[in-house]
Design a protein around this motif. Structure first.
Motif, PDB file in Angstrom:
ATOM      1  N   ASN A 110       0.840  -1.197   0.000  1.00 48.74           N
ATOM      2  CA  ASN A 110       0.000   0.000   0.000  1.00 48.74           C
ATOM      3  C   ASN A 110       0.876   1.248   0.000  1.00 48.74           C
ATOM      4  O   ASN A 110       2.100   1.159   0.107  1.00 48.74           O
ATOM      5  CB  ASN A 110      -0.949  -0.002   1.211  1.00 48.74           C
ATOM      6  CG  ASN A 110      -0.208  -0.231   2.520  1.00 48.74           C
ATOM      7  OD1 ASN A 110       0.727   0.498   2.847  1.00 48.74           O
ATOM      8  ND2 ASN A 110      -0.609  -1.263   3.263  1.00 48.74           N
ATOM      9  N   ARG A 111       0.235   2.393  -0.087  1.00 45.49           N
ATOM     10  CA  ARG A 111       0.963   3.658  -0.178  1.00 45.49           C
ATOM     11  C   ARG A 111       1.803   3.912   1.076  1.00 45.49           C
ATOM     12  O   ARG A 111       2.927   4.411   0.983  1.00 45.49           O
ATOM     13  CB  ARG A 111      -0.032   4.803  -0.379  1.00 45.49           C
ATOM     14  CG  ARG A 111       0.622   6.175  -0.571  1.00 45.49           C
ATOM     15  CD  ARG A 111      -0.431   7.267  -0.621  1.00 45.49           C
ATOM     16  NE  ARG A 111       0.183   8.584  -0.649  1.00 45.49           N
ATOM     17  CZ  ARG A 111       0.342   9.325  -1.738  1.00 45.49           C
ATOM     18  NH1 ARG A 111      -0.064   8.855  -2.906  1.00 45.49           N
ATOM     19  NH2 ARG A 111       0.894  10.515  -1.662  1.00 45.49           N
ATOM     20  N   ALA A 112       1.267   3.548   2.243  1.00 48.92           N
ATOM     21  CA  ALA A 112       2.005   3.781   3.484  1.00 48.92           C
ATOM     22  C   ALA A 112       3.305   2.985   3.502  1.00 48.92           C
ATOM     23  O   ALA A 112       4.355   3.496   3.922  1.00 48.92           O
ATOM     24  CB  ALA A 112       1.140   3.423   4.688  1.00 48.92           C
ATOM     25  N   GLU A 113       3.256   1.737   3.054  1.00 51.31           N
ATOM     26  CA  GLU A 113       4.463   0.914   3.024  1.00 51.31           C
ATOM     27  C   GLU A 113       5.455   1.442   1.989  1.00 51.31           C
ATOM     28  O   GLU A 113       6.670   1.417   2.220  1.00 51.31           O
ATOM     29  CB  GLU A 113       4.098  -0.544   2.712  1.00 51.31           C
ATOM     30  CG  GLU A 113       3.365  -1.238   3.853  1.00 51.31           C
ATOM     31  CD  GLU A 113       3.094  -2.702   3.557  1.00 51.31           C
ATOM     32  OE1 GLU A 113       3.530  -3.182   2.473  1.00 51.31           O
ATOM     33  OE2 GLU A 113       2.468  -3.372   4.391  1.00 51.31           O
TER      34      GLU A 113
ATOM     35  N   GLU B 239       9.422   2.861   2.428  1.00 54.09           N
ATOM     36  CA  GLU B 239      10.578   2.525   1.596  1.00 54.09           C
ATOM     37  C   GLU B 239      11.271   3.790   1.084  1.00 54.09           C
ATOM     38  O   GLU B 239      12.502   3.858   1.031  1.00 54.09           O
ATOM     39  CB  GLU B 239      10.144   1.648   0.415  1.00 54.09           C
ATOM     40  CG  GLU B 239       9.742   0.230   0.808  1.00 54.09           C
ATOM     41  CD  GLU B 239      10.898  -0.509   1.450  1.00 54.09           C
ATOM     42  OE1 GLU B 239      11.964  -0.641   0.821  1.00 54.09           O
ATOM     43  OE2 GLU B 239      10.752  -0.934   2.614  1.00 54.09           O
ATOM     44  N   VAL B 240      10.474   4.790   0.713  1.00 56.45           N
ATOM     45  CA  VAL B 240      11.047   6.069   0.284  1.00 56.45           C
ATOM     46  C   VAL B 240      11.823   6.706   1.436  1.00 56.45           C
ATOM     47  O   VAL B 240      12.930   7.224   1.245  1.00 56.45           O
ATOM     48  CB  VAL B 240       9.939   7.031  -0.209  1.00 56.45           C
ATOM     49  CG1 VAL B 240      10.511   8.431  -0.474  1.00 56.45           C
ATOM     50  CG2 VAL B 240       9.286   6.485  -1.476  1.00 56.45           C
ATOM     51  N   ASP B 241      11.259   6.647   2.632  1.00 55.37           N
ATOM     52  CA  ASP B 241      11.941   7.205   3.805  1.00 55.37           C
ATOM     53  C   ASP B 241      13.299   6.525   4.023  1.00 55.37           C
ATOM     54  O   ASP B 241      14.304   7.192   4.310  1.00 55.37           O
ATOM     55  CB  ASP B 241      11.077   7.040   5.058  1.00 55.37           C
ATOM     56  CG  ASP B 241       9.853   7.956   5.065  1.00 55.37           C
ATOM     57  OD1 ASP B 241       9.860   8.954   4.318  1.00 55.37           O
ATOM     58  OD2 ASP B 241       8.908   7.668   5.819  1.00 55.37           O
ATOM     59  N   LYS B 242      13.326   5.201   3.889  1.00 54.95           N
ATOM     60  CA  LYS B 242      14.575   4.461   4.075  1.00 54.95           C
ATOM     61  C   LYS B 242      15.604   4.863   3.024  1.00 54.95           C
ATOM     62  O   LYS B 242      16.795   5.024   3.323  1.00 54.95           O
ATOM     63  CB  LYS B 242      14.310   2.952   3.998  1.00 54.95           C
ATOM     64  CG  LYS B 242      13.510   2.397   5.166  1.00 54.95           C
ATOM     65  CD  LYS B 242      13.189   0.931   4.957  1.00 54.95           C
ATOM     66  CE  LYS B 242      12.325   0.380   6.083  1.00 54.95           C
ATOM     67  NZ  LYS B 242      11.933  -1.031   5.838  1.00 54.95           N
TER      68      LYS B 242
END
Length: 217
Positions: free
Chosen positions: A100-103, A107-110
């Motif tokens: 989903n978008r939250a997951e 990944e973008v944050d990481k």
């Protein structure tokens, strides 16, 4: 680094010899590590070849066996810096596919944690990177890495949405790379607070750009 460098001058910036044995590779690593430490310590002041040799625990002659001048050392550092980005993007492709978008945002944050560290820890190399970008003789050095990064961004998006067309994924990869790099350079020229705020803005732009193509809830 002069933007009017000729091919002859470009050759003069190339390492004198490539390390073929483990011992030679370790010597080159010592030279590059010493140069990087000094660039971080001295800020905008370029370290001398003598200072690099002393920090590496080598004679100046030993340094000159591998590099003709300090500019060649900085150029090799830039190559090392550029070469670090494919690995951190590949980690996101190897991660489980976000459901989903939250997951995906996690990944973008990481990714931003990893790439931001590369920029912040190597801020003093940015003038070298910009010189490469602006010099037609040296630009192919960056183009090689840019192409890898674009392809990896495209592969990451297709990892998230396997149905995403190659052309669209590649186009999005170009925008992700260019926007991310330029905005970070702007942030580095200011202060850490501005850098962090600009990074947040880049993440917002990225998500707005790619979310419609990823088929995530």
């Amino acid at each position: 680094m002069n933007r009017s460098l000729t091919k002859k001058a470009t050759t003069a910036l190339s390492p004198r010899k490539q390390p073929r044995q483990e011992r030679s590779s370790k010597v080159v690593d010592r030279i590059l590590d010493a140069a990087l430490i000094l660039t971080r310590e001295q800020g905008t002041k370029t370290p001398t070849t003598l200072a690099i040799a002393q920090r590496a625990g080598l004679s100046v002659g030993s340094v000159y066996q591998y590099f003709p001048n300090k500019e060649a050392i900085l150029l090799d550092l830039a190559r090392r810096w550029l070469g670090a980005f494919p690995e951190v993007i590949a980690k996101r492709i190897a991660a489980p596919r976000p459901a989903n978008r939250a997951e995906f945002q996690q990944e973008v944050d990481k990714l931003f944690v990893d790439t931001s560290r590369l920029y912040l820890d190597n801020a003093t190399l940015m003038p070298v990177i910009e010189a490469i970008t602006g010099n037609p003789d040296l630009r192919p050095i960056q183009n090689e890495y840019d192409d890898q990064i674009i392809a990896l961004y495209a592969a990451w998006l297709q990892h998230v949405n396997p149905a995403l067309e190659d052309g669209i994924a590649s186009r999005l990869g170009v925008v992700m790379m260019e926007v991310g790099h330029v905005c970070r350079l702007v942030g580095l020229k200011r202060d850490r607070k501005a850098f962090d705020l600009i990074q947040d803005d880049v993440k917002t732009m990225w998500l707005a750009l790619v979310a419609p193509y990823l088929d995530l809830n």
